[in-house]
Scaffold this motif. Structure first.
Motif, short mmCIF file in Angstrom:
data_model
loop_
_atom_site.label_atom_id
_atom_site.label_comp_id
_atom_site.label_asym_id
_atom_site.label_seq_id
_atom_site.Cartn_x
_atom_site.Cartn_y
_atom_site.Cartn_z
N VAL A 65 0.86 -1.19 0.00
CA VAL A 65 0.00 0.00 0.00
C VAL A 65 0.89 1.23 0.00
O VAL A 65 2.04 1.18 0.44
N PRO A 66 0.39 2.38 -0.52
CA PRO A 66 1.22 3.58 -0.64
C PRO A 66 1.33 4.36 0.66
O PRO A 66 0.33 4.83 1.20
N HIS A 67 2.55 4.47 1.18
CA HIS A 67 2.81 5.21 2.40
C HIS A 67 4.30 5.53 2.43
O HIS A 67 5.11 4.79 1.86
N ASP A 68 4.68 6.60 3.10
CA ASP A 68 6.06 7.08 3.03
C ASP A 68 6.97 6.41 4.07
O ASP A 68 7.65 7.07 4.84
N ALA A 69 6.98 5.09 4.05
CA ALA A 69 7.91 4.30 4.84
C ALA A 69 8.82 3.54 3.87
O ALA A 69 8.68 3.66 2.65
N THR A 70 9.76 2.76 4.41
CA THR A 70 10.61 1.95 3.53
C THR A 70 9.75 1.10 2.60
O THR A 70 9.99 1.02 1.40
N GLN A 71 8.77 0.45 3.16
CA GLN A 71 7.73 -0.28 2.44
C GLN A 71 6.57 -0.42 3.41
O GLN A 71 6.78 -0.55 4.62
N THR A 72 5.35 -0.38 2.91
CA THR A 72 4.19 -0.57 3.77
C THR A 72 3.29 -1.62 3.14
O THR A 72 3.06 -1.61 1.93
N VAL A 73 2.81 -2.53 3.98
CA VAL A 73 1.97 -3.61 3.47
C VAL A 73 0.70 -3.73 4.31
O VAL A 73 0.68 -3.39 5.50
N GLY A 74 -0.35 -4.19 3.66
CA GLY A 74 -1.54 -4.64 4.34
C GLY A 74 -1.51 -6.15 4.39
O GLY A 74 -0.67 -6.80 3.75
N TYR A 75 -2.42 -6.72 5.16
CA TYR A 75 -2.45 -8.17 5.31
C TYR A 75 -3.84 -8.73 5.08
O TYR A 75 -4.84 -8.18 5.56
N ALA A 76 -3.87 -9.83 4.32
CA ALA A 76 -5.04 -10.69 4.22
C ALA A 76 -4.73 -11.92 5.06
O ALA A 76 -3.73 -12.60 4.81
N ILE A 77 -5.55 -12.18 6.05
CA ILE A 77 -5.30 -13.26 7.00
C ILE A 77 -6.45 -14.26 6.92
O ILE A 77 -7.61 -13.90 7.09
N ARG A 78 -6.09 -15.51 6.65
CA ARG A 78 -7.09 -16.56 6.45
C ARG A 78 -7.07 -17.53 7.62
O ARG A 78 -6.01 -17.97 8.06
#
Length: 269
Positions: free
Chosen positions: A127-140
């Protein structure tokens, strides 16, 4: 599945997702580590739980309000930490984590289900955010899908696709546009927040809800509210208005604001 927010916002972000099977021990995963172990333990004890209820940690990105206490968790609890290889490399140098993360490092593979605790699997999406990398999670877990997307300047197509399949969505509703633009923040900070790689406004959150709302969605939790540019009432009313506009029966979707510094109840999903 059960869910608990320890805290949500720039004062610290930390969530717990639990899988409970009758006759079996609880398994769980912590999402981010922006609160202290001491505070975490106190909140868990109030719910008749302890620190053994989670077996691993997921990290969304490397800003301090999400990883401030991750080093302590690694040092004292030795729990595996799962995130992308890019973020793992950043954590290896971050002052909050660099001395402790090494033995706890677990790299997530892209676009596959990664087991992170008994009965719990995850996939990440950027996802777009001003960090090194940013992620969302889908958890099953047990055929149910929990999706968390926080700290994002806008909702990507991939994030939207996950949300359209989820039973539970946790989505950022960070700021009210009028409060931000009329507030005391310097111009550069206002632009950092609202120009696509910062945070999601109440209005943008509402637009996203319009697009991902589907009959299977049971829980909608609003996270990471600004302490200066939003209020729980504004965020809630904005999302509720969208659900009403879509003709959603209030009894079919549990809408809740995850507040700053205030733990939620242990919620049954």
């Amino acid at each position: 599945m059960r869910f608990l927010s320890f805290s949500s916002g720039s004062c610290g972000n930390c969530y717990l997702l639990l899988h409970e099977e009758e006759g079996c021990a609880t398994s769980g995963v912590l999402i981010d580590a922006g609160v202290s172990i001491r505070r975490m333990k106190k909140i868990l004890e109030s719910q008749s739980l302890d620190l053994d209820c989670f077996q691993s940690v997921l990290v969304t990105h490397d800003h301090g309000d999400h990883i401030r206490n991750l080093g302590s968790i690694c040092k004292r609890l030795s729990r595996p930490v799962y995130t992308t290889s890019i973020l793992q490399d950043a954590l290896a140098w971050h002052p909050f984590t660099r001395l402790e993360i090494g033995g706890c490092r677990r790299d997530l593979l892209p676009r596959v289900w990664n087991p992170v605790a008994e009965g719990i699997e995850v996939q990440y999406f950027e996802v777009p955010h001003d960090a090194t990398q940013t992620v969302g999670y889908a958890i099953r877990c047990e055929g149910r899908l929990f999706v968390l997307m926080t700290d994002l300047g806008h909702v990507t197509d991939e994030a939207m696709e996950w949300a359209r399949k989820a039973d539970t969505v946790v989505v950022e509703s960070n700021f009210d546009v009028d409060m931000l633009l009329g507030g005391s923040y310097p111009h550069y900070l206002k632009m950092r927040i609202c120009q696509g790689a910062g945070h999601l406004s109440n209005d943008a959150c509402g637009d996203a809800i319009r697009q991902f709302m589907h009959p299977g969605l049971k829980n909608l939790f609003l996270c990471h509210l600004s302490g200066n540019n939003n209020t729980p009432r504004l965020a809630y009313d904005s999302a509720r208005a969208v659900l009403e506009e879509l003709g959603v029966d209030p009894g079919t979707v549990h809408l809740r604001v995850l507040e700053r510094g205030i733990p939620s109840p242990l919620l049954l999903l």
